[in-house]
Design a protein around this motif. Structure first.
Motif, PDB file in Angstrom:
ATOM      1  N   ALA A 131      30.892  50.273  57.049  1.00 63.17           N
ATOM      2  CA  ALA A 131      29.494  50.230  57.466  1.00 63.17           C
ATOM      3  C   ALA A 131      28.876  51.583  57.182  1.00 63.17           C
ATOM      4  O   ALA A 131      29.567  52.590  57.045  1.00 63.17           O
ATOM      5  CB  ALA A 131      29.377  49.893  58.955  1.00 63.17           C
ATOM      6  N   GLY A 132      27.541  51.588  57.080  1.00 61.17           N
ATOM      7  CA  GLY A 132      26.832  52.820  56.746  1.00 61.17           C
ATOM      8  C   GLY A 132      26.412  52.834  55.295  1.00 61.17           C
ATOM      9  O   GLY A 132      26.783  51.955  54.509  1.00 61.17           O
ATOM     10  N   PRO A 133      25.616  53.818  54.911  1.00 58.29           N
ATOM     11  CA  PRO A 133      25.116  53.877  53.535  1.00 58.29           C
ATOM     12  C   PRO A 133      26.238  54.039  52.518  1.00 58.29           C
ATOM     13  O   PRO A 133      27.162  54.830  52.731  1.00 58.29           O
ATOM     14  CB  PRO A 133      24.191  55.097  53.543  1.00 58.29           C
ATOM     15  CG  PRO A 133      24.615  55.911  54.720  1.00 58.29           C
ATOM     16  CD  PRO A 133      25.128  54.947  55.739  1.00 58.29           C
ATOM     17  N   ALA A 134      26.147  53.299  51.432  1.00 59.64           N
ATOM     18  CA  ALA A 134      27.195  53.335  50.412  1.00 59.64           C
ATOM     19  C   ALA A 134      27.334  54.715  49.784  1.00 59.64           C
ATOM     20  O   ALA A 134      28.411  55.062  49.287  1.00 59.64           O
ATOM     21  CB  ALA A 134      26.903  52.298  49.331  1.00 59.64           C
ATOM     22  N   GLY A 164      26.774  57.504  51.542  1.00 62.96           N
ATOM     23  CA  GLY A 164      26.989  58.475  52.606  1.00 62.96           C
ATOM     24  C   GLY A 164      28.354  59.133  52.494  1.00 62.96           C
ATOM     25  O   GLY A 164      29.262  58.604  51.843  1.00 62.96           O
ATOM     26  N   PRO A 165      28.539  60.294  53.114  1.00 64.34           N
ATOM     27  CA  PRO A 165      29.858  60.933  53.112  1.00 64.34           C
ATOM     28  C   PRO A 165      30.897  60.005  53.741  1.00 64.34           C
ATOM     29  O   PRO A 165      30.696  59.500  54.843  1.00 64.34           O
ATOM     30  CB  PRO A 165      29.644  62.187  53.978  1.00 64.34           C
ATOM     31  CG  PRO A 165      28.177  62.444  53.938  1.00 64.34           C
ATOM     32  CD  PRO A 165      27.535  61.093  53.853  1.00 64.34           C
ATOM     33  N   PRO A 166      31.995  59.735  53.046  1.00 64.92           N
ATOM     34  CA  PRO A 166      32.965  58.751  53.545  1.00 64.92           C
ATOM     35  C   PRO A 166      33.835  59.298  54.668  1.00 64.92           C
ATOM     36  O   PRO A 166      34.293  60.442  54.635  1.00 64.92           O
ATOM     37  CB  PRO A 166      33.805  58.424  52.310  1.00 64.92           C
ATOM     38  CG  PRO A 166      33.721  59.649  51.470  1.00 64.92           C
ATOM     39  CD  PRO A 166      32.357  60.229  51.707  1.00 64.92           C
ATOM     40  N   VAL A 167      34.056  58.462  55.663  1.00 66.84           N
ATOM     41  CA  VAL A 167      35.001  58.737  56.737  1.00 66.84           C
ATOM     42  C   VAL A 167      36.078  57.662  56.680  1.00 66.84           C
ATOM     43  O   VAL A 167      35.783  56.471  56.816  1.00 66.84           O
ATOM     44  CB  VAL A 167      34.316  58.725  58.115  1.00 66.84           C
ATOM     45  CG1 VAL A 167      35.335  59.025  59.212  1.00 66.84           C
ATOM     46  CG2 VAL A 167      33.181  59.731  58.165  1.00 66.84           C
ATOM     47  N   ALA A 190      24.901  57.526  62.031  1.00 73.51           N
ATOM     48  CA  ALA A 190      24.751  58.954  61.712  1.00 73.51           C
ATOM     49  C   ALA A 190      24.641  59.198  60.212  1.00 73.51           C
ATOM     50  O   ALA A 190      24.597  60.350  59.770  1.00 73.51           O
ATOM     51  CB  ALA A 190      25.929  59.736  62.284  1.00 73.51           C
ATOM     52  N   GLY A 191      24.603  58.110  59.423  1.00 73.28           N
ATOM     53  CA  GLY A 191      24.451  58.252  57.982  1.00 73.28           C
ATOM     54  C   GLY A 191      25.745  58.420  57.227  1.00 73.28           C
ATOM     55  O   GLY A 191      25.732  58.769  56.037  1.00 73.28           O
ATOM     56  N   LEU A 192      26.871  58.147  57.891  1.00 72.74           N
ATOM     57  CA  LEU A 192      28.164  58.269  57.248  1.00 72.74           C
ATOM     58  C   LEU A 192      28.657  56.904  56.783  1.00 72.74           C
ATOM     59  O   LEU A 192      28.289  55.864  57.355  1.00 72.74           O
ATOM     60  CB  LEU A 192      29.188  58.867  58.215  1.00 72.74           C
ATOM     61  CG  LEU A 192      28.826  60.251  58.778  1.00 72.74           C
ATOM     62  CD1 LEU A 192      29.776  60.621  59.908  1.00 72.74           C
ATOM     63  CD2 LEU A 192      28.861  61.300  57.683  1.00 72.74           C
ATOM     64  N   VAL A 222      36.128  63.320  51.511  1.00 75.60           N
ATOM     65  CA  VAL A 222      36.501  62.418  52.602  1.00 75.60           C
ATOM     66  C   VAL A 222      36.750  63.191  53.892  1.00 75.60           C
ATOM     67  O   VAL A 222      37.349  64.270  53.884  1.00 75.60           O
ATOM     68  CB  VAL A 222      37.777  61.629  52.239  1.00 75.60           C
ATOM     69  CG1 VAL A 222      38.168  60.670  53.363  1.00 75.60           C
ATOM     70  CG2 VAL A 222      37.595  60.883  50.929  1.00 75.60           C
ATOM     71  N   THR A 223      36.299  62.628  55.006  1.00 71.35           N
ATOM     72  CA  THR A 223      36.764  63.039  56.324  1.00 71.35           C
ATOM     73  C   THR A 223      37.823  62.050  56.768  1.00 71.35           C
ATOM     74  O   THR A 223      37.558  60.846  56.857  1.00 71.35           O
ATOM     75  CB  THR A 223      35.618  63.048  57.352  1.00 71.35           C
ATOM     76  OG1 THR A 223      34.638  64.001  56.962  1.00 71.35           O
ATOM     77  CG2 THR A 223      36.145  63.412  58.736  1.00 71.35           C
TER      78      THR A 223
END
Length: 255
Positions: A44-47, A49-52, A75-77, A121-122
């Motif tokens: 989920a989240g913007p494609a 966005g920074p990946p978690v 949060a945009g992730l 990646v986080t």
């Protein structure tokens, strides 16, 4: 080792799970020993966005992160929660011998990098998600920007595990029936509803599907000469020399 004998949980086992209406996604990875394995995941989240990368532990699945994913997405992730091979919607090697520490590391590496090609990646790794994820960070440092290690580590067998862990390992190896929902409840501070406990049971229609939950405790290195000990020592050294934000999150209420 040859090709892995795989089981696949029927889709209807995952119908109407509480707080888990994410669309299931699938990725196919190639096992080094032959054959293709399907990995289930949600995101989920913007494609862009920074990946978690949210890696769960034993004996749970991506359902563990059902309340975390929307927070990260808002949060945009780009929150990505795969099911480890043998868990959740992912294919399940049916024989315990097919589960090795190195294979689980390789399976998640192939998912995250060969298929999704994630960068910056986080990592969020809980329990076995950390045993696997921290190896990924140490062995692929250019792919990661920061790390969250939650109740996890990189055992080498050089120090003993807690007594309660040895009891857990013995139970998982020898119990005739593994009650996954009960084990998850035993590690929670809050009371889980019957529906939530059933959701943790969902990936495992019967004992045939539970080779991974049975095998994982025995894969934790408890002697210095364990097959995974050297790789974990090397990973610990690499992490100790790494200059990346690193949050270690443990609960003082966890035995």
């Amino acid at each position: 080792m040859g090709a892995v004998r795989l089981l696949r949980t029927p889709d209807d086992r995952f119908s109407d799970l509480p707080d888990f209406d994410f669309e299931p996604r699938y990725a196919e990875i190639v096992d080094l020993h032959g054959g293709v394995i399907r990995v289930g995941y949600v995101e989920a989240g913007p494609a862009d966005g920074p990946p978690v990368l949210l890696l769960h532990g034993e004996p749970t699945w991506s359902y563990l992160y059902r309340k975390v994913i929307p927070v990260l997405a808002d949060a945009g992730l780009r929150a990505i929660a795969p099911d480890l091979v043998g868990f959740g919607r992912s294919d399940k090697p049916g024989d315990m011998v097919d589960h090795t520490y190195q294979r689980h590391v390789e399976w998640m590496r192939a998912f995250a990098f060969d298929v999704l090609d994630l960068t910056d990646v986080t990592l969020v790794g809980q329990d076995w998600g950390g045993l696997i994820g921290l190896r990924l960070v140490a062995e692929n440092p250019d792919r990661f920007s920061r790390v969250v290690a939650a109740n996890t580590g990189l055992p080498t067998g050089d120090t003993d595990m807690p007594e309660i862990w040895h009891k857990f390992r013995d139970t998982m190896e020898n119990a005739q029936v593994i009650d996954v929902g009960r084990f998850v409840q035993s590690g929670c501070q809050t009371k889980l509803s019957e529906e939530v406990r059933a959701a943790y049971d969902a990936p495992f229609p019967n004992e045939m599907y539970k080779a991974a939950p049975r095998a994982m405790p025995s894969l934790v290195p408890i002697t210095p000469d364990d097959p995974a000990s050297a790789a974990n020592r090397a990973a610990l050294k690499a992490l100790s020399e790494m200059d990346k934000p690193f949050l270690v999150s443990f609960s003082d209420g966890d035995p």
